[in-house]
Write a protein that holds these residues in place. Structure first.
Motif, PDB file in Angstrom:
ATOM      1  N   GLY A 112      36.877  38.847  30.373  1.00  0.00           N
ATOM      2  CA  GLY A 112      36.513  39.458  31.639  1.00  0.00           C
ATOM      3  C   GLY A 112      36.376  38.513  32.815  1.00  0.00           C
ATOM      4  N   LYS A 115      41.110  35.702  32.990  1.00  0.00           N
ATOM      5  CA  LYS A 115      42.042  34.765  32.348  1.00  0.00           C
ATOM      6  C   LYS A 115      43.474  35.277  32.408  1.00  0.00           C
ATOM      7  CE  LYS A 115      41.816  35.000  28.004  1.00  0.00           C
ATOM      8  NZ  LYS A 115      42.931  35.985  27.966  1.00  0.00           N
ATOM      9  N   SER A 116      43.670  36.559  32.062  1.00  0.00           N
ATOM     10  CA  SER A 116      45.035  37.099  32.042  1.00  0.00           C
ATOM     11  C   SER A 116      45.601  37.209  33.451  1.00  0.00           C
ATOM     12  CB  SER A 116      45.056  38.467  31.362  1.00  0.00           C
ATOM     13  OG  SER A 116      44.620  38.341  30.034  1.00  0.00           O
ATOM     14  N   THR A 117      44.747  37.598  34.391  1.00  0.00           N
ATOM     15  CA  THR A 117      45.164  37.673  35.797  1.00  0.00           C
ATOM     16  C   THR A 117      45.645  36.302  36.263  1.00  0.00           C
ATOM     17  OG1 THR A 117      43.514  39.399  36.154  1.00  0.00           O
ATOM     18  CG2 THR A 117      44.344  38.284  38.114  1.00  0.00           C
ATOM     19  N   PRO A 307      39.482  33.672  45.062  1.00  0.00           N
ATOM     20  CA  PRO A 307      38.421  34.595  45.480  1.00  0.00           C
ATOM     21  C   PRO A 307      38.538  35.955  44.792  1.00  0.00           C
ATOM     22  CG  PRO A 307      40.098  34.443  47.186  1.00  0.00           C
ATOM     23  CD  PRO A 307      40.511  33.488  46.097  1.00  0.00           C
TER      24      PRO A 307
HETATM   25  P1  ADP Z   1      40.346  38.489  31.041  1.00  0.00           P
HETATM   26  O1  ADP Z   1      41.764  38.196  30.697  1.00  0.00           O
HETATM   27  O2  ADP Z   1      39.535  37.258  31.297  1.00  0.00           O
HETATM   28  O3  ADP Z   1      39.656  39.424  30.099  1.00  0.00           O
HETATM   29  P2  ADP Z   1      41.507  40.017  33.192  1.00  0.00           P
HETATM   30  O4  ADP Z   1      42.459  39.059  33.784  1.00  0.00           O
HETATM   31  O5  ADP Z   1      42.042  41.104  32.336  1.00  0.00           O
HETATM   32  O6  ADP Z   1      40.326  39.253  32.447  1.00  0.00           O
HETATM   33  O7  ADP Z   1      40.671  40.629  34.414  1.00  0.00           O
HETATM   34  C1  ADP Z   1      39.700  41.621  34.258  1.00  0.00           C
HETATM   35  C2  ADP Z   1      39.716  42.530  35.478  1.00  0.00           C
HETATM   36  O8  ADP Z   1      39.284  41.840  36.638  1.00  0.00           O
HETATM   37  C3  ADP Z   1      41.106  43.049  35.798  1.00  0.00           C
HETATM   38  O9  ADP Z   1      40.977  44.405  36.109  1.00  0.00           O
HETATM   39  C4  ADP Z   1      41.560  42.281  37.019  1.00  0.00           C
HETATM   40  O10 ADP Z   1      42.338  43.069  37.854  1.00  0.00           O
HETATM   41  C5  ADP Z   1      40.240  41.932  37.679  1.00  0.00           C
HETATM   42  N1  ADP Z   1      40.276  40.615  38.354  1.00  0.00           N
HETATM   43  C6  ADP Z   1      40.436  39.418  37.791  1.00  0.00           C
HETATM   44  N2  ADP Z   1      40.365  38.426  38.695  1.00  0.00           N
HETATM   45  C7  ADP Z   1      40.131  39.032  39.901  1.00  0.00           C
HETATM   46  C8  ADP Z   1      39.954  38.562  41.243  1.00  0.00           C
HETATM   47  N3  ADP Z   1      39.960  37.259  41.540  1.00  0.00           N
HETATM   48  N4  ADP Z   1      39.759  39.494  42.200  1.00  0.00           N
HETATM   49  C9  ADP Z   1      39.733  40.819  41.918  1.00  0.00           C
HETATM   50  N5  ADP Z   1      39.884  41.305  40.687  1.00  0.00           N
HETATM   51  C10 ADP Z   1      40.083  40.436  39.670  1.00  0.00           C
END
Ligand code: ADP
Length: 359
Positions: A112, A115-117, A307
């Motif tokens: 959360g 990381k994937s983003t 951000p």
């Molecule tokens: P993880 O891979 O760490 O579990 P994700 O990349 O799936 O996390 O992101 C979780 C949620 O947060 C997604 O819905 C993504 O769109 C949102 N998110 C991640 N980084 C940002 C950011 N910098 N600004 C706005 N939303 C974000």
């Protein structure tokens, strides 16, 4: 070599042969896995155990026993036993990846944090720097590359020679462990599947020539993650964290994980660093600069901050990565800067080290 030293060496060899080599079943020394055995006049013993890269973790406990046996040898004062993954096996591993020049892992100590983003947008940023880029989603607990890249409904094609064709999206070649592992299967089983399928996802996928392959690791720093990173020759790792105080422990755990594999940490990315209102006012929702501070504390490079951004969140949901679809957006620019910094750190930090080197 004088007689005493020759005798000491022979005694160490006999001790090592009391341990069974897990692959050949022979004594460890006789099996030929022990290289560079040296005994010094002051009783210092040193040697290396060379393990095949793909089963190197089998040898972690063998190394421990070997060290213990050598230390118990009459006349030994101290022992240095190093475990390395076999050069030949590593070369094979690297060759197996076809034309993949570099593999970079994107990791986080918990889920959360984005990381994937970061992995997807960083991949697009590498591509925009002119690098042929692949993204392998190994987040077996919540594979999100298909959603983030908008490839969700498509499935990779299996060629007649049983090689999978990666999907192509937004200038990237991409594969997800989600295609191979049943999302309904229990967590523990999915973890085991991920670690056993990782080589297949690299060796049996037609990646073609790639300058860089990014791995989106499952969140966490447990056995599954460690095994995954040990099975792949990494050029380095990027750790994603939020600025919260909790991040301190997270980043440390991430660093400790990569220390085990001797993959250089290319740097820390602070995600959700702040929120900026249209009038330019910044609010540090999760605290200010935590990840940057911890990176400095532990001596890891800081790659940059991203951000909290509505356009970034919307682009994730739409399966249209911001960096690829809105390259002039300020956050896209940030990602390109982070990619450039990571690339510079690969050049600076990575050395052709064995995948595993445990002292
Ligand atoms: P993880 O891979 O760490 O579990 P994700 O990349 O799936 O996390 O992101 C979780 C949620 O947060 C997604 O819905 C993504 O769109 C949102 N998110 C991640 N980084 C940002 C950011 N910098 N600004 C706005 N939303 C974000």
């Amino acid at each position: 070599m004088n007689n005493q030293l020759a005798d000491l060496t022979e005694r160490v060899k006999a001790r090592l042969d009391a341990i069974k080599d897990p692959i050949s079943g022979k004594g460890l020394f006789t099996s030929g896995r022990v290289k560079g055995l040296e005994a010094r006049a002051d009783g210092k013993i040193s040697f290396t155990i060379e393990a095949p890269a793909d089963v190197a973790e089998l040898y972690v406990s063998v190394r421990e026993r070997a060290e213990k046996e050598a230390r118990a040898t009459d006349g030994a004062t101290s022992v240095t036993a190093v475990l390395t993954a076999e050069a030949a096996a590593l070369a094979k591993a690297a060759g197996g990846v076809g034309g993949v020049k570099q593999i970079i892992a994107v990791a986080s100590a918990k889920g959360g944090v984005g990381k994937s983003t970061v992995a997807v947008n960083l991949a697009c940023a590498f591509a925009s720097l002119g690098m042929k880029t692949g993204l392998l989603d190994l987040d077996v607990y919540g594979p999100s590359a298909p959603t983030l890249l908008g490839t969700g409904a498509k499935k990779p094609r299996m060629r007649d020679d049983k090689i999978l064709e990666p999907l192509e999206a937004h200038g990237l070649k991409t594969m997800s462990i989600g295609y191979l592992v049943d999302p309904a299967s229990p967590m523990i089983w999915r973890g085991a599947m991920a670690t056993s399928a990782v080589r297949q996802m690299i060796d049996e996928v037609a990646w073609g020539d790639l300058d860089v392959l990014l791995l989106d690791l499952p969140p966490g720093t447990g056995d599954v993650q460690v095994t995954l990173v040990q099975r792949v020759p990494l050029a380095g790792a990027v750790i994603v964290s939020t600025p919260q105080e909790m991040a301190l422990a997270d980043v440390r755990r991430g660093l400790a994980m990569f220390e085990k594999t001797h993959a250089p940490v290319l740097g820390v990315v602070e995600n959700m660093a702040y929120f900026e209102t249209p009038d330019g006012k910044r609010t540090h929702i999760f605290g200010e600069g935590g990840a940057r501070r911890v990176a400095a504390e532990v001596g890891a490079p800081f790659l940059g901050e991203i951000p909290i951004d509505v356009a970034l969140r919307e682009s994730c949901d739409a399966g249209a990565p911001l960096v690829a679809t809105k390259p002039t957006h300020p956050v896209s620019k940030r990602f390109r800067e982070i990619a450039a910094a990571a690339r510079a750190n690969v050049a600076r930090m990575s050395k052709p080290a064995p995948a595993i080197r445990v002292k």
